[in-house]
Structure formats: C-alpha cells, structure tokens
Design a protein around this motif. Sequence first.
Motif, PDB file in Angstrom:
ATOM      1  N   PRO A  54       0.811  -1.221   0.000  1.00  9.92           N
ATOM      2  CA  PRO A  54       0.000   0.000   0.000  1.00  9.92           C
ATOM      3  C   PRO A  54       0.844   1.270   0.000  1.00  9.92           C
ATOM      4  O   PRO A  54       0.470   2.270  -0.595  1.00  9.92           O
ATOM      5  N   VAL A  55       1.981   1.252   0.707  1.00 12.54           N
ATOM      6  CA  VAL A  55       2.921   2.378   0.705  1.00 12.54           C
ATOM      7  C   VAL A  55       4.327   1.788   0.755  1.00 12.54           C
ATOM      8  O   VAL A  55       4.504   0.632   1.127  1.00 12.54           O
ATOM      9  N   ASN A 168      -3.973   8.526   4.403  1.00 11.28           N
ATOM     10  CA  ASN A 168      -4.565   7.745   3.317  1.00 11.28           C
ATOM     11  C   ASN A 168      -4.299   6.251   3.457  1.00 11.28           C
ATOM     12  O   ASN A 168      -4.642   5.465   2.583  1.00 11.28           O
ATOM     13  N   CYS A 172      -5.256   3.051   1.122  1.00 11.95           N
ATOM     14  CA  CYS A 172      -4.225   2.213   0.493  1.00 11.95           C
ATOM     15  C   CYS A 172      -4.411   0.742   0.861  1.00 11.95           C
ATOM     16  O   CYS A 172      -4.319  -0.137  -0.004  1.00 11.95           O
ATOM     17  N   SER A 176      -5.105  -2.256  -1.662  1.00 12.29           N
ATOM     18  CA  SER A 176      -4.211  -3.418  -1.729  1.00 12.29           C
ATOM     19  C   SER A 176      -5.000  -4.706  -1.541  1.00 12.29           C
ATOM     20  O   SER A 176      -4.748  -5.715  -2.193  1.00 12.29           O
ATOM     21  N   ALA A 182       0.242  -0.638  -6.124  1.00 19.84           N
ATOM     22  CA  ALA A 182       0.606   0.583  -5.395  1.00 19.84           C
ATOM     23  C   ALA A 182       0.820   1.771  -6.329  1.00 19.84           C
ATOM     24  O   ALA A 182       0.443   2.896  -6.008  1.00 19.84           O
ATOM     25  N   GLN A 185      -2.471   3.118  -7.108  1.00 19.58           N
ATOM     26  CA  GLN A 185      -3.017   3.761  -5.905  1.00 19.58           C
ATOM     27  C   GLN A 185      -2.496   5.185  -5.750  1.00 19.58           C
ATOM     28  O   GLN A 185      -3.257   6.112  -5.474  1.00 19.58           O
ATOM     29  N   GLN A 186      -1.178   5.340  -5.896  1.00 15.86           N
ATOM     30  CA  GLN A 186      -0.575   6.658  -5.672  1.00 15.86           C
ATOM     31  C   GLN A 186      -1.073   7.682  -6.686  1.00 15.86           C
ATOM     32  O   GLN A 186      -1.343   8.830  -6.343  1.00 15.86           O
TER      33      GLN A 186
END
Length: 721
Positions: A54-55, A168, A172, A176, A182, A185-186
Amino acid sequence: MNVTFYQDQMRVTSIPYRTNKLVIFSGVPLAKDSYKTNSGKYYVTIKADPDSLPVLPTLGQHWSVKGALQIKNVEVGDYVMQQHTYESPKHVECTLPETGEQLIRFIAREKDFKGIGESKARALWSLLGKDLHSTLTNDTTESRKRLTSILSEDSVDALFKGYAKYKNLAHCNWMSEHNIPASVQQRLLKYHGGASIDVIKDNPYALMGFGLSFNDIEDIIKKTPFQTDVAQDDPRRLSAALEMAIRKEIEKGHTYTTHANVCPYLVKLLQDKALVTQAFQSGHDKAQYILNPDTGAYHPTAQLLMESVVAKRLSILIKRNGLYDEKANIAYCSAAAELPYDLTRKQIEAVTTCLDHSVSCITGGAGTGKTTVLRTALRAYHQLGFEIHAVALSGRAAMRLHESIGFITSTIAKLLREEPIEPSVDKPNHLLVIDEASMIDLPTMYRLVNHIHPSVRMIFTGDPEQLPPIGCGKVLADIVEAKTVANTMLDIVKRQEGSTGIPEYSKFINQGVMPKQLSTSAIHFHETSKTDIPKVCSELYQESPANSRVMAPTKALVSEINKLIQQAVNSSSDSLEFEINGDKFFLPIRRNDAVLFTQNHYDKGIQNGSLGTLTSVKPSDGSYGEVTLDTGEKVDIKQSVLDCMELGYAITLHKAQGSQFPRIIIALQKGRIVDRAWLYTAITRAEREIHIVGSSDDMKQITEDLSHSHKRNSYLKVLLQ
C-alpha cells in the motif's frame, strides 16, 4: 528450514534493499495491544514487489503481515536469532499506531514529524488522547490553536504534513486488499485524494485512467466484488472497452484510429458481437475521445490536443519568414569562409533557408552533409546574437552533436527539467535545434513547444525514413510530408576516396532496392541460417570487441547473443554480488562486461539507453560497484539502479537510435519488428564497418516491402496543411 503459515506485527527498523521490482524490509515484532516488543529472539523480514504494497516502507512504520513463513537461524554478533521471512505474503498492510504509547513513539521516531521528540509527543497524547487522530485529520484554525499550546508553529506544520502522509493508509490498505497495484493507488490518491475509494466503487473502470488495463479491472471485479455488480452490458463497461481498444491503437504508434481497426480488439475484450455493436452505438465520453463525423475516425482527446498545440505553434512560426537580410548574409558569408571547403549548391540553399525562416528542416540520409549544413547555419546564427539550444533524445546522440557543431548540447529530458526558454533583455533571440528529429514522438514534441516561448526559432534535422519513434506520432515525417515547413532535403552522397560505402548502401535500402553486391567495401554479408545467427554474431564480435556492438530486433535475441558473447569474452571475471540479511544476491553481469541501462536516473547521469562498462564490483559506502559510461563519467551502482542494468554487448535498435558505433553487427531476423526502415536505420548506426548476419532471401523481402511507419495514422500532417 521449516515452512508454515503465520502472521506477525512489526515496527520497521531497516530497509536493506529496494528496487522497482523488489523491496526487502525488516523489523522487530510487536506484541499485540502493547507498545513493548516481543522477546529479542526473532525479527521479521518481508520480501515483496513494491507494487503489491500500500505504501513504500520507511523506518518506524508499523506493519501487519500474513502468509507463508520461512524460519531460519541467523548469527548476529555473538547471538543466534531466528529470522521470520515472508516472501510475497498473502496479506500485508501498513498501520498507523492506535494505542497511546505506540503513537507517541512513532511520532517521536518518524522523521516526517520533524522537531517533535518523545516528551512533546507524550504531552500531545495527554492533551488529546484518541482525539489526536480527528484533530490531525482536519487542519483548521481550532485544531492549530489546541496544538500550539504545546508545539511551535513549525512543529505544528510538520505534524500536519507528516500525518497527511499516513492519513490515506486506510484507503491504500483497502485498495491493496482489492489487488490494486501501489503505483496505481498513488496516482489515484494524488488526483482524487480521500474520495478515491468512492470513485472506484462508483465506476471501477475509472482505474483505466490511472494505469490498469481493461482485463486487469475485470479480474479485480471478479475476485473482489464491489458494492454494486457490473452487468455485461453496463454502459460504463462498454465505454471502457471501447476506450481500451482505441488506446491499443495508440500503443502501436497511431494518433487516431478507425472503426475497422478498433473492432477486432473490441470483440476480443467483450467476446460478444452484439455488445460490440452496442459499445459503438452507446455514444462516447468526449473527455477520452472524439469521433470525427467526416472521416469516421476516433481521435483520443489527449492526442488530438497535443497535435493541435504542436500544429498551432509551427503554423505561427511558418508565417515568420523572409528573414534573410543583409546582417544574415554577412553572418552566412563569415561562417562559410571558416570552412576548409566550398559548400555545394544544395548545402548553400539549406543554410540560407534556415536563416530565412523561423522554422525549417534539414533532412537527408547518411553522408549527405546534414552536419556540415547545421554547423554552418549555427555559426551564422551565433554571429547574429542568437542563444543556441541544441538537443538530442539520447545522451550519446547529444555528445555526438556537440562534437559535430561545437556548441553546448543536452538531452531533451535535461532541457525540459530546466527553466523554460524565454527571451530576456540581455538574450532576446533564441534558437532550438532538434537533432535526430525522426525519433521525436508527439508527447515529446508537445512538451517541447510548451517549454519554449512562441518567438523561439526552430531547426529540425534528421532522416524521416529512419525507424519511427517508440511513442505515438511521427512528427518529422508529418512536417516533411505536409510541405508547409521549409525543408531542404540533401540527397547527394559525396563519395570520397577510401569511403566505407555505407551511405550508398543505405540509400539503396531506403529506396527499396536490394544492393547488387551484398558485400562491398566495409560492408560484409554473412549468409546464415536463423538458428545460427546468435553464434555467428558472437564470433564476429570477438574479432574486434573494443569497436563492436550487435543490433538485434527482439529482447529475446538480444539476451541470447549477450550470453554467448559474455561466455566467450568475459567468462571468468568477478560477478556483481551483494548480501542482504544473510541472503546472497547476484546479477549475471561481470567486471569488464559491457552494460546497458534501461531506465532514466537523471540524478546519477544515466538514462534509458546509456551504455558503459562495469569497471568495479567492489562494494563501498552503500555502492555495489562502479560503471564507467561511454561518455567517460563514473556511476556508482546503488540499489536504485540494480534492476535496470543489463548486458550491453548486443542491444535493440531502439536503444541505439541517435547513436553511432565504429563497427556494427546486424542480427537480421525476419519478424514483426523488422522492416525496411529498421534495416536502413541499423545500417546508418555504423561509422566504419558493417556485418549483416542472416538470410539473403529475408533481406530481399525486408528491403522491397514498404516500411510499417507508412501505415501509421497521424493527424498532424493534416492540421499543418
């Protein structure tokens, strides 16, 4: 080694490895519902594709992980510890600490919360408790007033900025969980922020605009159902399928397409002819594409906008002509007088045309004198007080351009990162020179015209018959074919004593004529069966390794030839190896190997297509070794460049465009990519000597058939006319 299924929570303490394809991060396990860590008997390591996270991990973050677990003992100093490794885990998420002590320590240790130590973090928790999350979610005057009772204004700014990075996380983690990469997502969060999940639920196909394909989205919908089902004939689905079909045409290089070209791909996506008919009839979203009622062509909005902007700028410059006055004549005579020989009539025409028009082209094949004309024109422009900005697409081509013209040059990417070109009091006149302009695609040209003031003059040089750009459009070919921009085509090859014969040979190929003698002067044809092409290329390379480069059409053939050459010329040197958490990793590249970089890393002086030699595999200061580029510059091999390094004895022709090499070996293998333009471009990459390896029957067919670039749909030509 035991393998079982397990789950862990941990705080990140180290990130020993991170590239675009793999990230490895480790940390201490957290006891559930406590800020204390478990006993120091083991630590947790996660190995994953960054796109599945996710990050990106940073020190101090809290992560929970679930999946297959590998347990092994690792010696750490005098101790033996267990390492719990999760490779490509089933479920992994980053969590913002909820409990007081965890959050206090997280804020105190995380570098994003600059200037807030443990005592201030503890004071914040004492003041706000669980209200801290709601306070930091909304940056209001009231929130700030409460915080400034403990923190300075700068620390409050840092607190809001740091928290914004993590607020966030819930989105995220949800994305995921729904298998959304990812990187997508960003991009989505950057555009839609906190509304991202609502956007996806409202229309999952919106993800197409952020990098997912139609089929990827269909898979996500099947595996993880959203709140509302998407019917087969849902207008959102049909519109998305049509958009994806049009997009596939853009990937082939077209800037617009037709019903006939879109239809087969649409059938493949929807697998129902009735739905295909419905998709065409259901109207369209003008934000994505426009249907031309006169031609029936589908124009994606982005491409049409770019073509319109480029055409408008060029049209403005076209009208500014008749500029060759007495001052220009004096400057031309002075520049021509510096030459050790007289220009031909056509070359004189080319130089004066450049000085007479605000936008012009110098075109022609190898050996026709384009460089001489450009150098003379630029010297005249310099005498007239013009600031000259000369650019090429690749670093190698920019270096060669500098050697040819004597002025400072740069890559287009570097120019676009600098301040826009604007006239000023001390520098009122500017000229942009684009060398090897046949390689420039539409998006690059669009960015260039938006980076320069409308008064900036332009000169394009290149050969429109060469391989078209990788991206969509064919800017130089369109400009030449439209016949509205002043263009001087140099077509006489000046044969000199001791000539290589390369310009004449390439001219035959360009005209679709099979040369009568396949081997002549410095050109050697090697009749070879398809299966023996890699072996023969390797043998020829070994005859002169310092001067040679192999050109091949496909990545698979490039890889095969590279392995054979490495085995033959450099099989015993040390490999590039490195160790992470007790695990050994290595790249199949050895010291003294030729290497190719396949991504841009401008901060390190490399770009996609940069070539060099691996000169050191000795680790030092976070570097795994050193590459010496062909330009002479040294590049430290850090983690970020590890996954974009390949062997570079053989390269694809696209990687070689804009560059020249003393001795070229061409792996001529008939296929979808190889056409007349491919062969012609490959031949013109050579400075002194060429070896063509393949079948003469294949070469005859490739030479006599029309190039694929002639089949590219491009609207810029029409707009210029």
